[in-house]
Design an enzyme around this catalytic site. Structure first.
Site, short mmCIF file in Angstrom:
data_model
loop_
_atom_site.label_atom_id
_atom_site.label_comp_id
_atom_site.label_asym_id
_atom_site.label_seq_id
_atom_site.Cartn_x
_atom_site.Cartn_y
_atom_site.Cartn_z
N ASP A 1 0.86 -1.17 0.00
CA ASP A 1 0.00 0.00 0.00
C ASP A 1 0.91 1.24 0.00
O ASP A 1 2.13 1.13 0.04
CB ASP A 1 -0.94 -0.05 1.23
CG ASP A 1 -2.20 0.77 1.01
OD1 ASP A 1 -3.23 0.44 1.62
OD2 ASP A 1 -2.16 1.74 0.20
N GLU B 1 -10.65 6.32 4.88
CA GLU B 1 -9.60 5.80 5.75
C GLU B 1 -9.72 6.31 7.17
O GLU B 1 -10.84 6.35 7.72
CB GLU B 1 -8.24 6.08 5.12
CG GLU B 1 -8.17 5.49 3.70
CD GLU B 1 -6.78 5.39 3.15
OE1 GLU B 1 -6.58 5.80 2.00
OE2 GLU B 1 -5.88 4.88 3.84
O1 LIG Z 1 -4.75 5.16 -3.55
C1 LIG Z 1 -3.81 4.12 -3.45
C2 LIG Z 1 -4.00 3.37 -2.13
C3 LIG Z 1 -5.34 2.64 -2.07
O2 LIG Z 1 -5.41 1.68 -3.12
C4 LIG Z 1 -5.45 1.91 -0.71
O3 LIG Z 1 -6.67 1.17 -0.62
C5 LIG Z 1 -5.44 2.89 0.45
O4 LIG Z 1 -5.13 2.21 1.66
C6 LIG Z 1 -4.52 4.06 0.19
N1 LIG Z 1 -4.27 5.05 1.04
C7 LIG Z 1 -3.52 5.95 0.38
C8 LIG Z 1 -3.06 7.18 0.98
C9 LIG Z 1 -3.17 7.32 2.37
C10 LIG Z 1 -2.76 8.50 2.98
C11 LIG Z 1 -2.25 9.55 2.21
C12 LIG Z 1 -2.16 9.40 0.82
C13 LIG Z 1 -2.57 8.22 0.21
C14 LIG Z 1 -3.29 5.50 -0.90
N2 LIG Z 1 -3.92 4.31 -1.00
#
Ligand SMILES: OC[C@@H]1[C@@H](O)[C@H](O)[C@@H](O)c2nc(-c3ccccc3)cn21
Length: 607
Positions: free
Chosen positions: A286, A495
């Site tokens: 991730d 998230e």
């Molecule tokens: O978008 C790409 C992946 C996505 O597929 C995942 O399910 C997810 O956990 C995720 N969090 C971030 C992310 C989290 C915090 C700041 C910037 C980006 C980026 N991503």
């Protein structure tokens, strides 16, 4: 003629081995590197042999960029990748988790929490196929979907990305969405190997491996305390289904299992997923998953790189510090800490996916698919999905006749609430931006209010809309309204921003319910939320209660059912708790005292 690996008639493994044998360490490590589009200039893609590029949530070529602009952006990066010595095409990935949510005017389908309530695998398969077409319309061949989390605690900010608390429902939907996205494996085809049917399909990614939905108190990215038996029984089943359906990639979870970070978990990633389940695609980290292995983050990055790559992550979603990642991994291989055999395993898996999906033969986006983006047939499908996702929780007070279906012919009706006329709210997170937006200008769609207006427009019914009517207004007018529809719920989130320990309906929702429903007007309350919320205090006061989850752009799906054009068929895929003190509480638990149980859902008397 050209090199063997370029010949599509050659057997897959011959192409992989021929190409691998030609690759330098730099070219191999480049294939393992996924960078964010913001830093993916042609020079960087070419100079570092970058194997993959992604759009993070909301990362777009330009605000409201049309399909053509997406295709041009992806193709420019691809031309750089194809200009390298060996001409290995790069793979562009994006989160199309409820339709192509990042893209302006794409069809936004209901989030998974609602799809789980449809219990309709054929519908979900069609959604996968439509999503694949809209993603390909933008020149993108790879999606970070489906999320196959089994959310066991609605306090988790990502619970709406989970189809259900029941692993069997998640398996059923997983087994549908993956062939929808990737295409069906032919009857004589190999099951359990990565499969993508062609250029109108996309490579999929089942995520987040494993136990992301089981963290303590639903705290995002936290620890999942569970026996191996419980992990296998609750959280692993969707991965059996995903592998059998030929999922091309698996994304590792930020979370930990019994204190061990999944990104460093050799037993679960290598011994179990790759060796026991015989997963043959590639494992992707991730976002900054290696950095987040330590606290503070990035504290000892080279060690995190060592642990992650040895656990057997194959591709790293870096996404910005690519020079550091490449330098560290190169050093680890040069000093023997990481054997070349591990690098070769990762590259073989990545090449297997790229060869299988035809990326070498068709590396560029097809501009002729632009018309697929947000096309009416897809919006109709989304509208049907909205209808099928709605769950009727209450209809009529004791001794009174049911309120639903609402009569279209009524003198005057009141529509109220923060979520009645708010396209962004009804779409939720992962829409246009990472966290989602409020308002009606974010993309094309129909609000629940506009759906209601259209439903009654030919029946001489006056629709009065007031987002937050006050008690005086209601008192002065209560005899004048035949009924009210009150639409309230949660604002968008994604998230950790969605982690919530009290799960109350955010104000002004409760106030509007009290003022309108308590003010003597018969009212139907529609809840727009990513999960069950604490509604027990209000159930008695309302005449009807509908869970609409996060329906997406096609709000007419809600009015279709409120007015009885279609019946209510949705069944809860999540237990509806009485109070948060009961959580976690899931179907099958010994202590089970829900407000509405798993599987609950009323129909219309007239159905
Ligand atoms: O978008 C790409 C992946 C996505 O597929 C995942 O399910 C997810 O956990 C995720 N969090 C971030 C992310 C989290 C915090 C700041 C910037 C980006 C980026 N991503």
């Amino acid at each position: 003629g050209g090199a063997r690996y370029k010949d599509p008639r050659q057997p897959l493994n011959r192409r992989i081995e021929d190409l691998l044998a030609r690759m330098t360490l730099a070219e191999k490590i480049g294939q393992m590197s996924q960078i964010e589009r913001e830093n993916a200039t042609a020079d960087v893609v070419r100079g570092y042999f970058v194997g993959s590029v992604l759009s993070g949530g909301g990362s777009v070529p330009a605000p409201q960029a049309p399909a053509e602009a997406w295709v041009e952006m992806v193709n420019e990066m691809q031309r750089a990748a194809m200009s390298t010595r060996l001409g290995i095409p790069m793979l562009y990935g994006i989160d199309a988790v409820h339709g192509h949510g990042n893209v302006y005017k794409a069809t936004v389908f209901p989030h998974n929490v609602g799809l789980g309530c449809t219990r309709d695998p054929e519908l979900v398969k069609k959604i996968g196929a439509a999503t694949a077409l809209e993603v390909r319309a933008t020149g993108i061949p790879y999606v970070f979907a489906p999320c196959v989390a089994v959310c066991r605690d609605p306090r988790w900010g990502r619970c709406y990305e989970s189809y259900s608390e029941d692993p069997r429902v998640v398996q059923q939907m997983t087994s549908s969405i993956i062939p929808g996205l990737q295409g069906e494996i032919p009857a004589n085809g190999r099951r359990g190997a990565p499969f993508v049917a062609g250029q109108r399909n996309v490579a999929a990614c089942s995520k987040h491996y494993v136990g992301d939905g089981g963290t303590t108190r639903g705290i995002n990215e936290n620890n999942t305390a569970a026996s191996f038996h419980e992990l296998l029984g609750v959280h692993m089943p969707p991965y059996y289904s995903a592998v059998i359906q030929g999922v091309s990639t698996v994304m590792v979870s930020f979370s930990s299992w019994n204190g061990v970070k999944m990104h460093a978990n050799h037993f679960l990633v290598t011994d179990f997923l790759k060796n026991r389940l015989r997963f043959r695609g590639f494992v992707i980290s991730d976002w900054r998953g290696l950095d987040k292995m330590t606290s503070p983050e990035h504290d000892d990055y080279i060690t995190s790189v060592k642990l992650g790559i040895l656990a057997a992550i194959d591709m790293v979603m870096i996404p910005y510090t690519y020079t550091e990642f490449i330098d560290d991994l190169t050093a680890l291989v040069r000093n023997g800490t990481i054997p070349m055999s591990r690098i070769d395993d990762a590259v073989r898996r990545i090449l297997r996916v790229k060869f299988t999906m035809g990326l070498f033969e068709d590396p560029y986006g097809d501009p002729s698919l632009a018309g697929e983006l947000g096309k009416p047939e897809h919006r109709e499908l989304a509208r049907e999905a909205v209808r099928r996702s709605l769950v009727l929780l209450k209809n009529g007070k004791p001794g009174q006749k049911p309120l639903l279906p609402l009569p279209k012919k009524a003198g005057r009706i009141l529509v109220a609430g923060s979520h009645a006329d708010n396209l962004g709210y009804q779409c939720g997170g992962w829409t246009i931006t990472w966290q989602g937006l409020g308002g009606n200008n974010l993309t094309a769609g129909t609000t629940i209010l506009n759906g209601i207006k259209r439903a009654v427009q030919d029946h001489g019914t006056e629709v009065v809309y007031s987002e937050s009517p006050d008690a005086g207004f209601v008192q002065r007018n209560k005899g004048r309204f035949d009924y009210a529809v009150v639409v309230v719920g949660e604002p968008p989130y994604a998230e950790s921003f969605g982690d919530n320990l009290n799960l109350t309906i955010p104000e002004p929702g409760p106030s509007v319910i009290r003022v309108v429903c308590g003010g003597g007007i018969r009212c139907a309350v529609v809840l727009v939320s990513g999960r069950p919320l604490a509604v027990e205090p209000y159930v008695g006061a309302v005449d009807a209660l509908v869970a609409a989850w996060l329906p997406g752009t096609e709000g007419e799906g809600v009015s279709d059912v409120l007015f009885g054009d279609y019946g209510f068929t949705g069944k809860l895929a999540r237990t509806w708790f009485r109070s948060v003190e009961q959580l976690p509480m899931n179907v099958g638990d010994a202590r089970y005292d829900p407000l509405f149980p798993f599987g609950f859902g009323l129909g219309l008397e007239t159905q």
